[in-house]
Write an enzyme that holds these catalytic residues in place. Structure first.
Site, short mmCIF file in Angstrom:
data_model
loop_
_atom_site.label_atom_id
_atom_site.label_comp_id
_atom_site.label_asym_id
_atom_site.label_seq_id
_atom_site.Cartn_x
_atom_site.Cartn_y
_atom_site.Cartn_z
N VAL A 86 0.84 -1.19 0.00
CA VAL A 86 0.00 0.00 0.00
C VAL A 86 0.88 1.24 0.00
O VAL A 86 1.72 1.41 0.89
CB VAL A 86 -0.93 0.01 1.23
CG1 VAL A 86 -1.81 1.25 1.22
CG2 VAL A 86 -1.79 -1.25 1.26
N LYS A 87 0.68 2.09 -0.99
CA LYS A 87 1.45 3.34 -1.08
C LYS A 87 0.77 4.42 -0.23
O LYS A 87 -0.40 4.74 -0.44
CB LYS A 87 1.56 3.82 -2.53
CG LYS A 87 2.56 3.04 -3.36
CD LYS A 87 2.63 3.56 -4.79
CE LYS A 87 3.48 4.79 -4.89
NZ LYS A 87 3.67 5.21 -6.30
#
Length: 219
Positions: A86-87
């Protein structure tokens, strides 16, 4: 140094995977929009199915700005596939979200990093990757690769497990420098990947070999 592809273009990813040179993909909303699709989930799941080795990673970015929403969105995106990272942006809210999600064993790529301070904080919060944006720093007169080297030095000194992704790569020389300063990963556009492959002396050598073989075979 591992190579990730910075794109949401499925055809480009398939071609790079066939070459056996990439082990991950980074995406963002802008890259997905460039492919004329708003279905981020489908795109990411498709990419995860193509890049699915034991050490693979596909980054999917959150669109929320407050910590609570980032956490909720991060959990959803992480559920799309086992290799999703997850960025999350390098902000106070982002650090709070990173701290929570990392404790849940969710892989995180802290993005939009522009300083050693941000990188240290991200590592302490538990991010899996930190992505300093080299090209954007170069654009405003700073040495982006110096930042990569500084972060790698600090992480190595304190034996921090966070990996450094050299992001916003603009040319093959960026990749060479990233490797020299110890970046764990470089994430590159497909055009730069192809530039890394091509060399005029290789083309000349192939042409000469073929010409020489034709002369021999025609005797």
């Amino acid at each position: 140094m591992r190579i990730f592809l910075d794109t949401a273009n499925i055809d480009q990813i398939k071609k790079a995977v066939k070459m056996g040179v990439i082990s991950g993909v980074t995406t963002n909303p802008s890259l997905v929009a460039k492919e004329n699709t708003a279905d981020y989930e489908t795109v990411v799941k498709t990419i995860c199915g193509i890049v699915n080795g034991p050490d693979s990673s596909v980054s999917a970015e959150v669109l929320s700005e407050d910590a609570e929403s980032m956490i909720e969105e991060g959990r959803i995106k992480a559920s799309w596939a086992p290799n999703v990272a997850v960025k999350i942006p390098s902000t106070a809210a982002g650090l709070e979200a990173i701290s929570t999600l990392s404790k849940e064993k969710i892989k995180i790529n802290m993005t939009l990093c522009f300083s050693v301070n941000q990188a240290i904080l991200g590592a302490r919060a538990g991010t899996t990757f930190v992505s300093p944006f080299v090209g954007r720093l170069d654009d405003i007169g700073h040495d982006g690769m110096q930042l990569i080297g500084d972060i790698v030095t600090v992480f190595d000194h304190y034996k921090l497990p966070t990996q450094v992704i050299a992001a916003s790569i603009r040319n093959p020389l960026h990749c060479v420098t990233a490797a020299k300063v110890g970046a764990h990963i470089a994430t590159v556009p497909y055009s730069v990947l192809m530039q890394m492959i091509n060399h005029p002396l290789t083309d000349i050598g192939i042409s000469r070999f073929l010409d020489d073989w034709k002369k021999v075979s025609q005797k």
